[in-house]
Design an enzyme around this catalytic site. Structure first.
Site, PDB file in Angstrom:
ATOM      1  N   ASP A   1     -23.490  15.050   0.650  1.00 33.25           N
ATOM      2  CA  ASP A   1     -23.719  15.473  -0.721  1.00 33.25           C
ATOM      3  C   ASP A   1     -24.617  14.392  -1.334  1.00 33.25           C
ATOM      4  O   ASP A   1     -24.729  13.295  -0.789  1.00 33.25           O
ATOM      5  CB  ASP A   1     -22.369  15.563  -1.446  1.00 33.25           C
ATOM      6  CG  ASP A   1     -22.507  15.846  -2.927  1.00 33.25           C
ATOM      7  OD1 ASP A   1     -23.319  16.713  -3.295  1.00 33.25           O
ATOM      8  OD2 ASP A   1     -21.795  15.192  -3.719  1.00 33.25           O
TER       9      ASP A   1
ATOM     10  N   ASP B   1     -25.266  13.569  -5.315  1.00 30.15           N
ATOM     11  CA  ASP B   1     -24.752  12.879  -6.499  1.00 30.15           C
ATOM     12  C   ASP B   1     -23.320  12.407  -6.271  1.00 30.15           C
ATOM     13  O   ASP B   1     -22.439  13.191  -5.937  1.00 30.15           O
ATOM     14  CB  ASP B   1     -24.818  13.795  -7.723  1.00 30.15           C
ATOM     15  CG  ASP B   1     -26.242  14.229  -8.049  1.00 30.15           C
ATOM     16  OD1 ASP B   1     -27.186  13.500  -7.692  1.00 30.15           O
ATOM     17  OD2 ASP B   1     -26.403  15.304  -8.658  1.00 30.15           O
TER      18      ASP B   1
ATOM     19  N   ASP C   1     -23.389   9.208 -10.138  1.00 31.34           N
ATOM     20  CA  ASP C   1     -23.272  10.541 -10.717  1.00 31.34           C
ATOM     21  C   ASP C   1     -23.025  10.418 -12.212  1.00 31.34           C
ATOM     22  O   ASP C   1     -22.701   9.340 -12.716  1.00 31.34           O
ATOM     23  CB  ASP C   1     -22.120  11.297 -10.049  1.00 31.34           C
ATOM     24  CG  ASP C   1     -22.232  12.803 -10.222  1.00 31.34           C
ATOM     25  OD1 ASP C   1     -23.182  13.278 -10.872  1.00 31.34           O
ATOM     26  OD2 ASP C   1     -21.350  13.512  -9.703  1.00 31.34           O
TER      27      ASP C   1
ATOM     28  N   ASP D   1     -21.421  13.012 -15.544  1.00 26.48           N
ATOM     29  CA  ASP D   1     -20.959  14.308 -16.035  1.00 26.48           C
ATOM     30  C   ASP D   1     -22.020  14.966 -16.911  1.00 26.48           C
ATOM     31  O   ASP D   1     -21.955  16.162 -17.180  1.00 26.48           O
ATOM     32  CB  ASP D   1     -19.648  14.150 -16.814  1.00 26.48           C
ATOM     33  CG  ASP D   1     -18.472  13.839 -15.891  1.00 26.48           C
ATOM     34  OD1 ASP D   1     -18.538  14.183 -14.695  1.00 26.48           O
ATOM     35  OD2 ASP D   1     -17.488  13.248 -16.378  1.00 26.48           O
TER      36      ASP D   1
ATOM     37  N   SER E   1     -27.359  22.489 -10.378  1.00 24.83           N
ATOM     38  CA  SER E   1     -27.343  23.524 -11.417  1.00 24.83           C
ATOM     39  C   SER E   1     -28.071  23.094 -12.678  1.00 24.83           C
ATOM     40  O   SER E   1     -28.334  23.922 -13.550  1.00 24.83           O
ATOM     41  CB  SER E   1     -25.907  23.932 -11.752  1.00 24.83           C
ATOM     42  OG  SER E   1     -25.229  22.879 -12.411  1.00 24.83           O
TER      43      SER E   1
ATOM     44  N   HIS F   1     -28.894  27.076  -8.584  1.00 19.76           N
ATOM     45  CA  HIS F   1     -28.213  28.097  -9.386  1.00 19.76           C
ATOM     46  C   HIS F   1     -27.077  27.518 -10.220  1.00 19.76           C
ATOM     47  O   HIS F   1     -26.517  26.480  -9.896  1.00 19.76           O
ATOM     48  CB  HIS F   1     -27.661  29.190  -8.462  1.00 19.76           C
ATOM     49  CG  HIS F   1     -28.701  29.765  -7.561  1.00 19.76           C
ATOM     50  ND1 HIS F   1     -28.709  29.538  -6.200  1.00 19.76           N
ATOM     51  CD2 HIS F   1     -29.789  30.527  -7.834  1.00 19.76           C
ATOM     52  CE1 HIS F   1     -29.759  30.154  -5.667  1.00 19.76           C
ATOM     53  NE2 HIS F   1     -30.426  30.759  -6.630  1.00 19.76           N
TER      54      HIS F   1
ATOM     55  N   LYS G   1     -22.058  25.086  -3.467  1.00 20.64           N
ATOM     56  CA  LYS G   1     -20.758  24.644  -2.972  1.00 20.64           C
ATOM     57  C   LYS G   1     -19.703  24.939  -4.035  1.00 20.64           C
ATOM     58  O   LYS G   1     -19.988  24.777  -5.207  1.00 20.64           O
ATOM     59  CB  LYS G   1     -20.799  23.139  -2.654  1.00 20.64           C
ATOM     60  CG  LYS G   1     -21.749  22.783  -1.531  1.00 20.64           C
ATOM     61  CD  LYS G   1     -21.859  21.278  -1.327  1.00 20.64           C
ATOM     62  CE  LYS G   1     -22.633  20.654  -2.472  1.00 20.64           C
ATOM     63  NZ  LYS G   1     -22.793  19.207  -2.384  1.00 20.64           N
TER      64      LYS G   1
END
Length: 178
Positions: free
Chosen positions: A9, A11, A17, A19, A55, A93, A103
């Site tokens: 993966d 981030d 990462d 939020d 996204s 998406h 995922k």
């Protein structure tokens, strides 16, 4: 194809990462040990691929050019350490778009397997979220959780059976290279 494939993966595993999303190249800050870990694995003959939900594209937070710049920077940093990043696949998406790639659906992992012509059974997929681990399980990958990014938060949830847990990507690399 090198001797083994590792899927990461992005981030929270490779870079810090947020939020609030990683929306600019300046916000894309690698976890220092992760770049070296990818380079070490690559130098040892591992193919390191990346599968990342993005996204923020669907949400309009950034565009494809920004995402490609982040990935170019990742490749550049790893190359500076003498390594190489393999295929990078992403899902642009949103969570409600009904795609097969986001995922925890395993579409991106299948795409990587098809690209390299490998059966994903037992291939390690390293992530920091339940969605990552569930995607791994869906294609019989070995789920691997790192405690970076959302990893510590994820530890408080029920994990798929057999999930391996490491402090960070550097610890994963050390385990694979021993």
């Amino acid at each position: 194809m090198s001797r083994s494939l590792l899927i990461l993966d992005r981030d929270g595993v490779i870079n810090l990462d947020s939020d609030d999303y990683i929306k600019t190249l300046d916000e894309w800050i690698p976890i220092p040990s992760s770049i070296e870990a990818i380079a070490r694995l690559s130098q040892a003959g591992w193919t390191v691929a990346v599968a990342t939900n993005q996204s923020g594209i669907a949400r309009g937070y950034y565009d494809l050019a920004v995402l490609e710049a982040m990935h170019a920077r990742l490749r550049e940093l790893v190359a500076e350490q003498g390594g190489e990043v393999g295929l990078i696949v992403y899902c642009p998406h949103g969570p409600d778009d009904g795609c097969d790639c986001r995922k925890p659906k395993p579409g991106m992992l299948r795409q990587i397997g098809e690209h390299y012509g490998v059966d994903l059974s037992g291939i390690w997929f390293v992530g920091d979220s339940i969605g990552d681990l569930e995607a791994a399980r869906a294609v019989d990958c070995q789920p691997v959780l790192v405690k970076t990014g959302k990893g510590v938060r994820t530890l408080g949830k029920p994990l798929p059976e057999g999930t391996l847990i490491f402090d960070d990507l550097a610890a994963v690399a050390s385990a694979l290279l021993q």
